[in-house]
Design an enzyme around this catalytic site. Structure first.
Site, mmCIF file in Angstrom:
data_model
loop_
_atom_site.group_PDB
_atom_site.id
_atom_site.type_symbol
_atom_site.label_atom_id
_atom_site.label_comp_id
_atom_site.label_asym_id
_atom_site.label_seq_id
_atom_site.Cartn_x
_atom_site.Cartn_y
_atom_site.Cartn_z
ATOM 1 N N ALA A 63 -37.909 -90.293 -52.643
ATOM 2 C CA ALA A 63 -38.756 -90.387 -51.456
ATOM 3 C C ALA A 63 -38.627 -89.065 -50.708
ATOM 4 O O ALA A 63 -37.632 -88.345 -50.862
ATOM 5 C CB ALA A 63 -38.304 -91.555 -50.591
ATOM 6 N N GLY A 108 -36.135 -92.736 -55.085
ATOM 7 C CA GLY A 108 -37.410 -93.419 -55.315
ATOM 8 C C GLY A 108 -37.990 -93.132 -56.693
ATOM 9 O O GLY A 108 -38.781 -93.930 -57.209
ATOM 10 N N GLU A 111 -36.268 -95.469 -58.970
ATOM 11 C CA GLU A 111 -36.808 -96.802 -58.647
ATOM 12 C C GLU A 111 -38.210 -96.995 -59.212
ATOM 13 O O GLU A 111 -38.572 -98.077 -59.661
ATOM 14 C CB GLU A 111 -36.792 -97.005 -57.121
ATOM 15 C CG GLU A 111 -35.366 -97.124 -56.583
ATOM 16 C CD GLU A 111 -35.291 -97.022 -55.068
ATOM 17 O OE1 GLU A 111 -35.796 -96.023 -54.512
ATOM 18 O OE2 GLU A 111 -34.733 -97.929 -54.436
ATOM 19 N N GLU A 131 -28.837 -92.144 -52.544
ATOM 20 C CA GLU A 131 -29.074 -92.519 -51.143
ATOM 21 C C GLU A 131 -27.811 -92.600 -50.286
ATOM 22 O O GLU A 131 -27.822 -92.195 -49.129
ATOM 23 C CB GLU A 131 -29.821 -93.867 -51.078
ATOM 24 C CG GLU A 131 -31.297 -93.772 -51.428
ATOM 25 C CD GLU A 131 -31.569 -93.874 -52.922
ATOM 26 O OE1 GLU A 131 -30.610 -93.833 -53.719
ATOM 27 O OE2 GLU A 131 -32.745 -93.992 -53.292
HETATM 28 N N1 DAK Z 1 -37.995 -84.880 -50.689
HETATM 29 C C1 DAK Z 1 -38.685 -83.815 -50.224
HETATM 30 N N2 DAK Z 1 -38.718 -82.629 -50.829
HETATM 31 C C2 DAK Z 1 -38.034 -82.503 -51.969
HETATM 32 C C3 DAK Z 1 -37.303 -83.578 -52.532
HETATM 33 C C4 DAK Z 1 -37.295 -84.818 -51.842
HETATM 34 N N3 DAK Z 1 -36.689 -85.914 -52.304
HETATM 35 N N4 DAK Z 1 -36.708 -83.137 -53.654
HETATM 36 C C5 DAK Z 1 -37.077 -81.836 -53.807
HETATM 37 N N5 DAK Z 1 -37.871 -81.452 -52.795
HETATM 38 C C6 DAK Z 1 -38.479 -80.152 -52.588
HETATM 39 C C7 DAK Z 1 -37.455 -79.145 -52.051
HETATM 40 O O1 DAK Z 1 -37.315 -79.293 -50.658
HETATM 41 C C8 DAK Z 1 -38.096 -77.830 -52.458
HETATM 42 O O2 DAK Z 1 -39.145 -77.546 -51.556
HETATM 43 P P1 DAK Z 1 -39.361 -76.040 -50.972
HETATM 44 O O3 DAK Z 1 -38.072 -75.696 -50.320
HETATM 45 O O4 DAK Z 1 -39.632 -75.221 -52.210
HETATM 46 O O5 DAK Z 1 -40.521 -76.179 -50.057
HETATM 47 C C9 DAK Z 1 -38.737 -78.158 -53.798
HETATM 48 O O6 DAK Z 1 -38.895 -79.580 -53.826
HETATM 49 C C10 DAK Z 1 -37.883 -77.755 -54.982
HETATM 50 O O7 DAK Z 1 -36.607 -78.360 -54.810
HETATM 51 P P2 DAK Z 1 -35.239 -77.512 -54.849
HETATM 52 O O8 DAK Z 1 -35.465 -76.117 -54.378
HETATM 53 O O9 DAK Z 1 -34.203 -78.318 -54.153
HETATM 54 O O10 DAK Z 1 -34.961 -77.474 -56.423
HETATM 55 P P3 DAK Z 1 -33.552 -77.378 -57.145
HETATM 56 O O11 DAK Z 1 -33.847 -77.098 -58.578
HETATM 57 O O12 DAK Z 1 -32.638 -76.446 -56.421
HETATM 58 O O13 DAK Z 1 -32.915 -78.835 -57.034
HETATM 59 C C11 DAK Z 1 -32.966 -81.291 -57.063
HETATM 60 C C12 DAK Z 1 -33.567 -79.961 -57.640
HETATM 61 C C13 DAK Z 1 -33.789 -82.450 -57.595
HETATM 62 C C14 DAK Z 1 -31.515 -81.438 -57.550
HETATM 63 C C15 DAK Z 1 -32.994 -81.190 -55.521
HETATM 64 O O14 DAK Z 1 -34.334 -80.866 -55.099
HETATM 65 C C16 DAK Z 1 -32.595 -82.475 -54.855
HETATM 66 O O15 DAK Z 1 -31.411 -82.817 -54.791
HETATM 67 N N6 DAK Z 1 -33.591 -83.186 -54.305
HETATM 68 C C17 DAK Z 1 -33.356 -84.391 -53.557
HETATM 69 C C18 DAK Z 1 -33.004 -85.497 -54.502
HETATM 70 C C19 DAK Z 1 -32.671 -86.759 -53.754
HETATM 71 O O16 DAK Z 1 -31.663 -86.841 -53.033
HETATM 72 N N7 DAK Z 1 -33.521 -87.750 -53.928
HETATM 73 C C20 DAK Z 1 -33.361 -89.026 -53.316
HETATM 74 C C21 DAK Z 1 -34.109 -89.031 -52.043
HETATM 75 S S1 DAK Z 1 -33.697 -90.497 -51.139
HETATM 76 C C22 DAK Z 1 -36.093 -96.544 -47.926
HETATM 77 C C23 DAK Z 1 -37.128 -96.199 -48.725
HETATM 78 C C24 DAK Z 1 -36.931 -95.359 -49.753
HETATM 79 C C25 DAK Z 1 -35.715 -94.802 -49.997
HETATM 80 C C26 DAK Z 1 -34.657 -95.157 -49.208
HETATM 81 C C27 DAK Z 1 -34.819 -96.027 -48.168
HETATM 82 N N8 DAK Z 1 -36.302 -97.413 -46.795
HETATM 83 C C28 DAK Z 1 -37.069 -96.887 -45.768
HETATM 84 C C29 DAK Z 1 -35.595 -98.635 -46.707
HETATM 85 C C30 DAK Z 1 -35.560 -93.844 -51.031
HETATM 86 C C31 DAK Z 1 -34.755 -92.798 -50.813
HETATM 87 C C32 DAK Z 1 -34.744 -91.654 -51.673
HETATM 88 O O17 DAK Z 1 -35.457 -91.541 -52.647
#
Ligand code: DAK
Length: 258
Positions: A63, A108, A111, A131
């Site tokens: 997400a 997400g 998921e 998360e």
């Molecule tokens: N959200 C927004 N932008 C993201 C993103 C994300 N999840 N993942 C990557 N990006 C963006 C980065 O900000 C970057 O953008 P710019 O800086 O270039 O503008 C671009 O994508 C490239 O990412 P990186 O520069 O970080 O690329 P790397 O190769 O260095 O790293 C990575 C890749 C996948 C390891 C890293 O991007 C990363 O750790 N991303 C986040 C992964 C993550 O933590 N995902 C889980 C998100 S939490 C809920 C509803 C839903 C959810 C929870 C609660 N309720 C409301 C109850 C769900 C939660 C989640 O999914």
């Protein structure tokens, strides 16, 4: 649609999350578009749907963290409901779905893949629910679907630690059903989808419903669910065609979905 594309070839549809600049992260707009695209799937024509992400780096990196950052409790719950409703729509889509996961499937993204019936991934795939490291719980069904898919003990270990899982481990714990080199992944997903699409559509859909609904019932109720769906296949043109062909020792005509 800006971020979600749907194409179809033969009986196979391909739904692509296409927001590569943010690694296909799911913001509000992506989720709403996904909802609309799922509603637009022509169930008469498309017999199996592949769900994938654009590019080789990420299926979906979760997400959108930037968008979630400032949410209030009420907004967080509403965002969770928005995603949950759409992912449930995908999970209960009458036709089979295959996630083709290349690269990151985090939060997400994991998921979304778990809302599909079958998951194939690239050798480079990385799964995980990060998360708790971000101060939240999985919000799009991760706590529920992961426990059902790989068992509660393994799921809790992954959910509590936020540990990432690479493709070989994902295969060994049953999170995915096949691992392929990046360049072969879509071809393998298509082959699988085409094979599914070549079977009698009403029967395939009934199998999906039987498995899904049966898993939520106890065995006595579950076998009744199966009986009803089994019965519903009789008198269809496809059942008469295929059984007639077997008895008459000839090849069946192509299935017509009625
Ligand atoms: N959200 C927004 N932008 C993201 C993103 C994300 N999840 N993942 C990557 N990006 C963006 C980065 O900000 C970057 O953008 P710019 O800086 O270039 O503008 C671009 O994508 C490239 O990412 P990186 O520069 O970080 O690329 P790397 O190769 O260095 O790293 C990575 C890749 C996948 C390891 C890293 O991007 C990363 O750790 N991303 C986040 C992964 C993550 O933590 N995902 C889980 C998100 S939490 C809920 C509803 C839903 C959810 C929870 C609660 N309720 C409301 C109850 C769900 C939660 C989640 O999914």
């Amino acid at each position: 649609m800006e971020y979600v594309k749907l194409s179809a070839e033969g009986g196979v549809g391909i739904l692509t999350i296409a927001r590569p600049a943010a690694l296909n992260a799911l913001n509000d707009q992506v989720i709403r578009e996904l909802d609309q695209v799922l509603d637009s799937v022509d169930l008469q024509q498309i017999r199996c749907l592949i769900v994938t992400g654009e590019g080789e780096k990420a299926f979906v990196a979760g997400a959108d963290i930037g968008q979630m950052r400032g949410l209030t409790k009420e907004q967080g719950e509403a965002f969770g409901k928005l995603g949950n409703d759409v992912f449930r729509k995908l999970e209960t889509l009458p036709i089979p779905t295959v996630a083709a996961v290349c690269g990151f499937a985090l939060g997400g993204g994991c998921e979304l893949a778990m809302s599909c019936d079958i998951r194939l991934c690239s050798e480079t795939a990385v799964f995980g629910q990060p998360e708790v490291g971000l101060g939240i719980t999985p919000g799009f069904g991760g706590t529920q679907r992961m426990a059902r898919l790989i068992g509660p003990g393994r799921a809790k270990e992954l959910l509590y630690t936020a540990r990432k899982v690479k493709a070989p481990e994902a295969l060994s714990i049953g999170l995915v059903q096949g691992v392929y080199p990046v360049e072969q992944l879509m071809e393998e997903a298509r082959k699988l989808a085409q094979r599914i699409a070549g079977n009698a559509p009403i029967a395939v859909r009934a199998v999906k419903k039987a498995v899904n609904d049966g898993l939520q019932a106890d065995m006595d109720q579950a076998i009744v669910i199966e009986e009803k769906l089994f019965g519903s296949c009789f008198e269809t043109q496809d059942q008469k065609n295929a059984m007639g062909a077997f008895v008459e020792k000839r090849k069946p005509e192509p299935f017509v979905n009625c």
